[in-house]
Motif scaffolding. Structure first.
Motif, short mmCIF file in Angstrom:
data_model
loop_
_atom_site.label_atom_id
_atom_site.label_comp_id
_atom_site.label_asym_id
_atom_site.label_seq_id
_atom_site.Cartn_x
_atom_site.Cartn_y
_atom_site.Cartn_z
N ASN A 1 -40.76 -2.10 7.79
CA ASN A 1 -41.56 -3.33 7.85
C ASN A 1 -40.75 -4.59 8.13
N ARG A 2 -39.53 -4.44 8.58
CA ARG A 2 -38.71 -5.63 8.83
C ARG A 2 -39.19 -6.35 10.09
N PRO A 3 -39.07 -7.67 10.10
CA PRO A 3 -39.52 -8.44 11.27
C PRO A 3 -38.66 -8.17 12.49
N ASP A 4 -39.25 -8.38 13.66
CA ASP A 4 -38.48 -8.17 14.89
C ASP A 4 -37.69 -9.43 15.23
N GLU A 5 -36.96 -9.38 16.33
CA GLU A 5 -36.05 -10.47 16.69
C GLU A 5 -36.79 -11.78 16.95
N SER A 6 -37.99 -11.68 17.46
CA SER A 6 -38.74 -12.90 17.76
C SER A 6 -39.01 -13.73 16.50
N PHE A 7 -39.07 -13.06 15.37
CA PHE A 7 -39.31 -13.76 14.11
C PHE A 7 -38.15 -14.70 13.78
N PHE A 8 -36.93 -14.25 14.04
CA PHE A 8 -35.74 -15.02 13.67
C PHE A 8 -35.48 -16.19 14.61
N THR A 9 -36.03 -16.12 15.81
CA THR A 9 -35.81 -17.23 16.75
C THR A 9 -36.48 -18.52 16.28
N LYS A 10 -37.43 -18.38 15.40
CA LYS A 10 -38.14 -19.56 14.89
C LYS A 10 -37.43 -20.20 13.70
N LEU A 11 -36.39 -19.53 13.22
CA LEU A 11 -35.69 -20.01 12.02
C LEU A 11 -34.43 -20.79 12.39
N ASP A 12 -33.89 -21.51 11.44
CA ASP A 12 -32.72 -22.35 11.65
C ASP A 12 -31.45 -21.50 11.65
N SER A 13 -30.73 -21.53 12.75
CA SER A 13 -29.49 -20.75 12.89
C SER A 13 -28.25 -21.62 12.87
N SER A 14 -28.38 -22.88 12.54
CA SER A 14 -27.25 -23.80 12.60
C SER A 14 -26.16 -23.41 11.60
N LEU A 15 -24.93 -23.56 12.05
CA LEU A 15 -23.78 -23.21 11.21
C LEU A 15 -23.75 -24.06 9.94
N LYS A 16 -24.07 -25.31 10.08
CA LYS A 16 -23.99 -26.23 8.94
C LYS A 16 -24.93 -25.81 7.81
N LYS A 17 -26.17 -25.54 8.14
CA LYS A 17 -27.14 -25.19 7.10
C LYS A 17 -26.89 -23.80 6.53
N ASN A 18 -26.49 -22.88 7.39
CA ASN A 18 -26.20 -21.53 6.90
C ASN A 18 -24.98 -21.52 5.99
N THR A 19 -23.97 -22.28 6.37
CA THR A 19 -22.76 -22.37 5.56
C THR A 19 -23.05 -23.04 4.21
N ALA A 20 -23.88 -24.07 4.25
CA ALA A 20 -24.25 -24.76 3.01
C ALA A 20 -25.01 -23.82 2.08
N PHE A 21 -25.86 -23.00 2.66
CA PHE A 21 -26.63 -22.05 1.84
C PHE A 21 -25.71 -21.00 1.20
N ILE A 22 -24.78 -20.50 2.00
CA ILE A 22 -23.84 -19.49 1.48
C ILE A 22 -23.01 -20.08 0.33
N LYS A 23 -22.65 -21.33 0.46
CA LYS A 23 -21.89 -22.00 -0.60
C LYS A 23 -22.72 -22.08 -1.89
N LYS A 24 -24.00 -22.33 -1.74
CA LYS A 24 -24.88 -22.41 -2.91
C LYS A 24 -25.00 -21.05 -3.60
N LEU A 25 -24.95 -19.99 -2.82
CA LEU A 25 -25.05 -18.65 -3.41
C LEU A 25 -23.88 -18.37 -4.35
N ARG A 26 -22.75 -18.97 -4.09
CA ARG A 26 -21.58 -18.75 -4.96
C ARG A 26 -21.76 -19.40 -6.33
N ASN A 27 -22.74 -20.28 -6.43
CA ASN A 27 -23.03 -20.95 -7.70
C ASN A 27 -24.47 -20.69 -8.14
N LEU A 28 -24.95 -19.53 -7.80
CA LEU A 28 -26.35 -19.17 -8.06
C LEU A 28 -26.67 -19.15 -9.55
N THR A 29 -27.82 -19.72 -9.89
CA THR A 29 -28.34 -19.66 -11.26
C THR A 29 -29.84 -19.42 -11.21
#
Length: 288
Positions: free
Chosen positions: A114-142
């Protein structure tokens, strides 16, 4: 001098004996004699006065005993009611938790189909800045960040960063209370990205024991990670085929390498506390 006849002597002797006997039987004042009527009346009155007092004291003691028994019974009933309410709350909580876990597990196990196809991801934000910021937040997850992290995750295309995401989750210094949030985030990632589960398992291996003589660098983190691993399998994010051998190996190493000093006992008991119902059916002692 005229001598007394034998008959006279006998008579005098009898008179003397009679007088002695009379003297012995006569009352000698108060000493050894009978009490007077007034004294007997006084004593009888005292006894009569003491009887009601004793009866009153006995009645008072009986009332106190009855009141004590009543309070003990009320306290026993109160404790029984508390235990009953506690049991009902435990059953309700367990039922809700098991139901929620079963639903999540069903969704996660069905994710490969049931995973979405590639067209689903094209609508999402792929920017390095936002993805990197999110990954950084995961290291401090609560747990407090569950809603905000979920919202941010759903808006990002992390296809190129799955390895970093998995590593960040394993680097996070989670507390036991943060594990449910981590499972929730992992569930979303697993349902979207096919490679996430394998990447997460590979990241796990960096922190797990590989053999009996391995030294545990951070027992507190390992304790949380072991529960995290158990929950990943229970929720279907890692399949039984993928996760159970790893989990079983960790438990085996903990037990076999610590038979004498029992340094790892807190880790094992913690795992049983949080995951025991899923793997062995363990429930709290007071509810057995």
């Amino acid at each position: 001098m005229i001598k007394m006849s034998d008959a006279g002597k006998k008579k005098d002797k009898c008179d003397m004996d009679s007088r002695k006997a009379s003297n012995k039987c006569a009352p000698q004042g108060d000493k050894g004699g009978s009490k007077s009527a007034s004294e007997l009346t006084e004593e009888t009155g005292e006894v009569a006065e003491e009887k009601p007092q004793r009866e009153a004291e006995q009645t008072e003691q009986e009332d106190e005993d009855e009141e004590k028994k009543k309070k003990e019974k009320e306290e026993e009933e109160r404790l029984m009611e508390e235990e009953l309410q506690s049991l009902k709350a435990y059953i309700a909580d367990t039922t809700e938790r098991v139901k929620g876990k079963a639903e999540a597990r069903s969704i996660n196990l069905a994710a490969p189909d049931n995973r979405p196809d590639e067209s689903f991801f094209t609508k999402l934000d792929s920017s390095l800045k936002k993805n990197t910021a999110f990954i950084k937040k995961l290291r401090n997850l609560t747990e407090a960040q569950r809603e905000s992290l979920s919202k941010e995750l759903c808006a990002l295309n992390l296809t190129k960063y799955i390895g970093e995401v998995a590593g960040a989750l394993m680097d996070a210094k989670l507390k036991m209370s943060d594990v449910p949030c981590a499972i929730h985030i992992c569930g979303i990632l697993h349902q979207r990205y096919a490679e996430f589960s394998q990447a997460l398992l590979e990241s796990f291996n960096k922190y797990l024991l590989s053999k009996k003589d391995d030294k545990m660098n951070n027992a507190s983190k390992y304790r949380v990670d072991l529960r995290f691993l158990g929950e990943l399998v229970a929720y279907g994010i890692l399949t039984a085929k993928e996760g159970l051998p790893v989990l079983a190996n960790q438990l085996s190493i903990l037990v076999s390498s610590d038979r004498e000093e029992h340094n790892y006992l807190p880790i094992i008991t913690s795992f049983c506390k949080h995951c025991g119902d899923d793997y062995t059916g363990i429930v709290p002692r007071k509810f057995r």
